[in-house]
Scaffold this active site. Structure first.
Site, short mmCIF file in Angstrom:
data_model
loop_
_atom_site.label_atom_id
_atom_site.label_comp_id
_atom_site.label_asym_id
_atom_site.label_seq_id
_atom_site.Cartn_x
_atom_site.Cartn_y
_atom_site.Cartn_z
N ASP A 181 30.98 39.90 49.18
CA ASP A 181 31.21 39.49 47.79
C ASP A 181 29.87 39.27 47.08
O ASP A 181 28.82 39.76 47.53
CB ASP A 181 32.11 38.23 47.77
CG ASP A 181 32.97 38.13 46.52
OD1 ASP A 181 32.43 37.70 45.48
OD2 ASP A 181 34.16 38.48 46.57
N ASP A 182 29.88 38.53 46.02
CA ASP A 182 28.72 38.27 45.17
C ASP A 182 27.53 37.74 45.98
O ASP A 182 27.72 37.04 46.98
CB ASP A 182 29.15 37.21 44.15
CG ASP A 182 28.25 37.17 42.96
OD1 ASP A 182 27.22 37.84 42.98
OD2 ASP A 182 28.59 36.45 41.99
N GLY A 202 37.31 36.88 37.21
CA GLY A 202 37.31 35.44 37.44
C GLY A 202 38.69 35.05 37.96
O GLY A 202 39.36 34.20 37.41
N ASP A 248 46.81 43.21 34.37
CA ASP A 248 47.68 43.91 33.41
C ASP A 248 47.91 45.33 33.88
O ASP A 248 47.21 45.84 34.76
CB ASP A 248 47.04 43.87 32.02
CG ASP A 248 45.65 44.49 32.01
OD1 ASP A 248 45.55 45.71 32.14
OD2 ASP A 248 44.65 43.73 31.88
N GLU A 295 43.72 28.20 66.18
CA GLU A 295 43.83 28.85 64.86
C GLU A 295 43.62 30.36 64.98
O GLU A 295 44.31 31.15 64.33
CB GLU A 295 42.81 28.25 63.89
CG GLU A 295 43.19 26.84 63.42
CD GLU A 295 42.08 26.17 62.63
OE1 GLU A 295 42.40 25.46 61.65
OE2 GLU A 295 40.88 26.33 62.98
C1 DGJ Z 1 34.96 35.49 40.59
C2 DGJ Z 1 35.94 36.07 41.57
O1 DGJ Z 1 37.24 35.87 41.16
C3 DGJ Z 1 35.66 35.45 42.94
O2 DGJ Z 1 36.60 35.90 43.87
C4 DGJ Z 1 34.26 35.81 43.36
O3 DGJ Z 1 34.18 37.19 43.55
C5 DGJ Z 1 33.27 35.34 42.31
N1 DGJ Z 1 33.64 35.79 41.00
C6 DGJ Z 1 31.89 35.83 42.64
O4 DGJ Z 1 30.99 35.52 41.67
#
Ligand code: DGJ
Length: 729
Positions: free
Chosen positions: A366-367, A528, A534, A614
């Site tokens: 991810d980011d 976000g 959509d 787990e």
């Molecule tokens: C918003 C996304 O919805 C999150 O899952 C994540 O990827 C963050 N941004 C990363 O900045």
């Protein structure tokens, strides 16, 4: 034949399996809406309309001797403007002489085989269905503006799509100020409105309200379809339930500014107009050009469940265009909630190692993987891997992850740029910023001007480069702020009102180029969380991250609301840590797994911190998900409980297409001491078949549907249960 023209009565009739839609070219050439509802056969649905002299509702000049004829009380397919229909209108154009009136009357119509498409915009497509298109051309009596109304009739799916094309056939430029896609008049009845409002971390919350006299507006001006108001509304009879009652759905296939206005007028008639949000809209329509509005997908159904099934079928089969539409989606691990920005290659590999051991198929980085990205204040735009976090480069990390037996996916946020980036320093004019004004910042980032082809070319090259040079199987495409300061530095001052829509034409073009060039990459949309959930985005990305709120109890409500319009296969849902990072709530792994198994399933937590127990449970969850995945993705959803006041559990069922298999799930949100039994009547089973119920007992479908099923007592922290119900004969 789904579309007919009755020359005698001048009626245009659209028919689907269970519904009819009728309109009529009246004596003055206005296109009068007669009916949309359950099949009316050959019956002429003009019969209930009586006209009276309506005080203060005037008459067209040609009918000045007939005071009973008024546009103000006539149901219409697409309205005129400023000439006597004072309700909400569909179109406003201003002409060079300053006038704005318009009066559209019938010119011609045409019936075509197959489904129309819309230049530059996503629209539902023909996928081996019986589909016909009706095109009705209307012309303004005084200007050279013509409107073509398109109706796509998906016969078996009980769906009618609509769009409008506005054509300037004159010699002077006209300015469009409003151009809606659809007008749906409901002349009779008492209606409730169901809409889906929300916020970041709590998207698509259903709200049902009785219509009051006046205008309800559901809209977004945030430059995105938004967390706040989804472009989907339902109008249903006051008595409509999940199982029965008149129910109209209107869903816009668009990801930008939208607006739905619903008016309950002086005569208790309802008009619903859906389309582009006209607030920031002004489009230069040059002579000889035309403007297409986004598509609206309409359905009429008996009950909310049937309505959802209609949308689920059309979206899954005719909207999502990816080759992953009806195929296995990899169970993934996303490192976001495991590490946020704080990771090393070593940490990622530890998580990947564990993931492989558990049976996870895809690792998503991810980011935070690119230069200068240690928090959310900088770095967007340059997309060069961070040499500190990934010392051997992105390619080498991917190889190492592949060696562990996992495919690799990557997060990007291509539409954005940080002020502190080489891209912004080189091209400050590529960002949307208004001259002489300090722009609004959100997450300290700006939005790139996707209406510009040079920006799109840059993004295409950059993303193609990443995909060509690295074995990336999945892209999570994020978008983390609304559009503000919407001003393009590449277009004239008068045409700035075109920018919000041109932005989306640009985004769709970019997505189209990328998905065509890389058809094997699975794209997941995100804004976000679910700020751009959509049908427009679903055309390009078969699944969308549903919300940044991963708490299963919050997710129950978010996914419940989402399910009214969108099928499970489009909903990306992950098991995250407990206590949850957004709400601090503690839940069991079983509850988290049960809730995440309502869509494209994955994990988003630090797997290296799990106990052996787990890990064992997760292994079982993954095997279970693989086993039921196609029932969830392609089966029918039945909501067995809802948000009714007092409801203390969420219960739902997925039933396979052939009805031989049913997955019954429940999460109790408010367990009671010595409470009444939780008893539900199952739905959608084969009445004559005998089912094994969780291996516990056998029972005919008819009995389970009529007499129901009683759950064992469920206590503890938000207890959950999944029960397999399969035919034995
Ligand atoms: C918003 C996304 O919805 C999150 O899952 C994540 O990827 C963050 N941004 C990363 O900045």
């Amino acid at each position: 034949m789904s579309i007919r023209f009755n020359e005698e009565t001048r009626q245009l009739i659209l028919e689907t399996r269970k519904t009819s839609y009728q309109m009529k070219i009246d004596e003055l050439g206005y296109l009068k809406h007669l009916y949309y509802g359950p099949s009316a056969g050959t019956w002429n649905m003009d019969y209930p309309f009586r006209t009276y002299d309506r005080g203060f509702s005037g008459n067209p000049y040609d009918m000045r001797d007939n005071r009973a004829y008024s546009l103000d009380s006539m149901p219409q397919e697409y309205t005129s403007y400023g000439v006597g229909d004072f309700r909400i209108n569909t179109i406003t154009a201003s002409y060079p002489d300053g006038s704005r009136c318009a009066e559209y009357r019938y010119i011609s119509h045409e019936i075509r085989e197959g489904k129309y498409s819309i230049p530059g915009l996503p629209s539902a497509y023909d996928n081996g269905d019986t589909v016909q298109t009706l095109v009705v051309t209307l012309g303004d009596t005084a200007s050279n503006i013509r409107v073509r109304l398109y109706y796509g009739v998906f016969e078996e799916k009980d769906i009618i799509t609509r769009t409008a094309e506005i054509i300037n056939g004159g010699e002077e430029t006209v300015w469009l100020r409003k151009a809606a896609s659809v007008c749906l008049d409901l002349p009779f009845g008492k209606w409730d409105l169901i809409h889906f409002h929300g916020r970041h971390c709590m998207e698509r919350q259903p709200e049902r309200v009785p219509l009051f006299h006046g205008i309800h507006t559901i809209s977004s001006g945030r430059g995105m379809s938004s967390h706040q108001h989804n472009p989907f509304v339902i109008l249903c009879d006051r008595k409509t339930t999940e199982d029965s009652g008149a129910c109209y759905g209107m869903m816009m296939m668009y990801s930008g500014n939208h607006k739905t206005e619903i008016e309950l007028d002086q005569f208790d008639s309802v008009r619903a107009v859906m389309g582009l949000n006209d607030e920031r809209f002004r489009w230069e329509l040059e002579p000889g050009t035309s403007f297409f509005t986004p598509e609206v997908i309409l359905t009429y159904a008996d009950g909310l469940t049937e309505m959802s099934h209609n949308y689920h079928r059309i979206i899954q089969n005719n909207v999502v265009s990816s080759r992953y539409r009806n195929s296995h989606r990899p169970v993934l691990i996303n490192n976001w909630e495991a590490t946020y920005f704080d990771f090393t290659e070593e940490k990622l590999l530890e998580i990947a190692e564990k993931a492989a051991d558990l049976g996870i198929e895809l690792f998503v980085l991810d980011d935070g993987w690119f230069r200068n990205r240690n928090d959310d204040n900088a770095g967007l735009g340059d997309w060069t891997p961070d040499e500190h976090k990934l010392p051997e480069g992105l390619g080498r990390l991917i190889e190492k992850i592949k060696e562990k037996g996992l495919a690799f996916g990557l997060w990007i946020e291509p539409e954005m740029v940080s002020e502190d980036s080489d891209l912004y320093r080189a091209h400050p004019d590529w960002a949307l910023t208004a001259p002489g004004r300090a722009p609004m910042m959100a997450r300290n980032q700006l939005v790139l001007d996707l209406s510009r082809s040079d920006v799109r070319d840059y993004l295409f090259e950059t993303i193609s480069g990443l995909l060509e040079n690295n074995d990336i199987r999945y892209i999570k495409w994020d978008f983390n702020r609304p559009l503000s300061d919407v001003y393009s530095h590449s277009i004239s001052a008068e045409r700035q009102g075109e920018v919000p829509h041109r932005y989306y034409l640009g985004l769709y073009e970019l997505y189209d180029r990328l998905t065509s060039a890389f058809p094997d990459v699975l794209f997941e949309g995100c804004a976000g969380g679910g700020g751009r959930f959509d049908a427009g985005m679903l055309y390009y990305s078969p699944q969308i991250w549903c919300s940044d709120n991963t708490d299963p109890i919050s997710r129950l409500k978010i996914q419940y609301g989402t399910s009214f319009g969108y099928p499970a296969g489009t909903v990306s849902a992950h098991v995250s840590a407990s206590p949850n990072h957004q709400t601090g709530r503690r839940t069991t792994l079983e509850t988290r797994g049960t809730v995440a198994m309502t869509g494209a399933f994955g994990y988003e937590l630090d797997l290296t911190k799990l106990t052996d127990e787990e890990c064992k449970e997760i292994k079982e969850q993954i095997l279970r998900y693989r086993d039921v995945e196609s029932v969830i993705r392609e089966g029918k959803l039945y909501r067995l409980s809802g948000l009714e006041e007092g409801s203390r559990y969420f219960c739902w069922e997925y039933v396979s297409e052939d009805k031989n298999r049913c997955l019954l799930s429940i999460v109790v949100t408010d367990p009671l001491a010595n409470g009444p039994s939780i008893h539900v009547k199952l739905k959608g089973l084969l009445p004559d078949a005998v089912y094994s119920v969780g291996g516990e007992f056998e029972c005919p479908g008819s009995i389970l549907m009529e007499n129901g099923y009683t759950f064992v007592s469920l206590t503890g922290d938000y207890p959950a249960l999944q029960i397999d119900i399969c035919t034995v004969s």
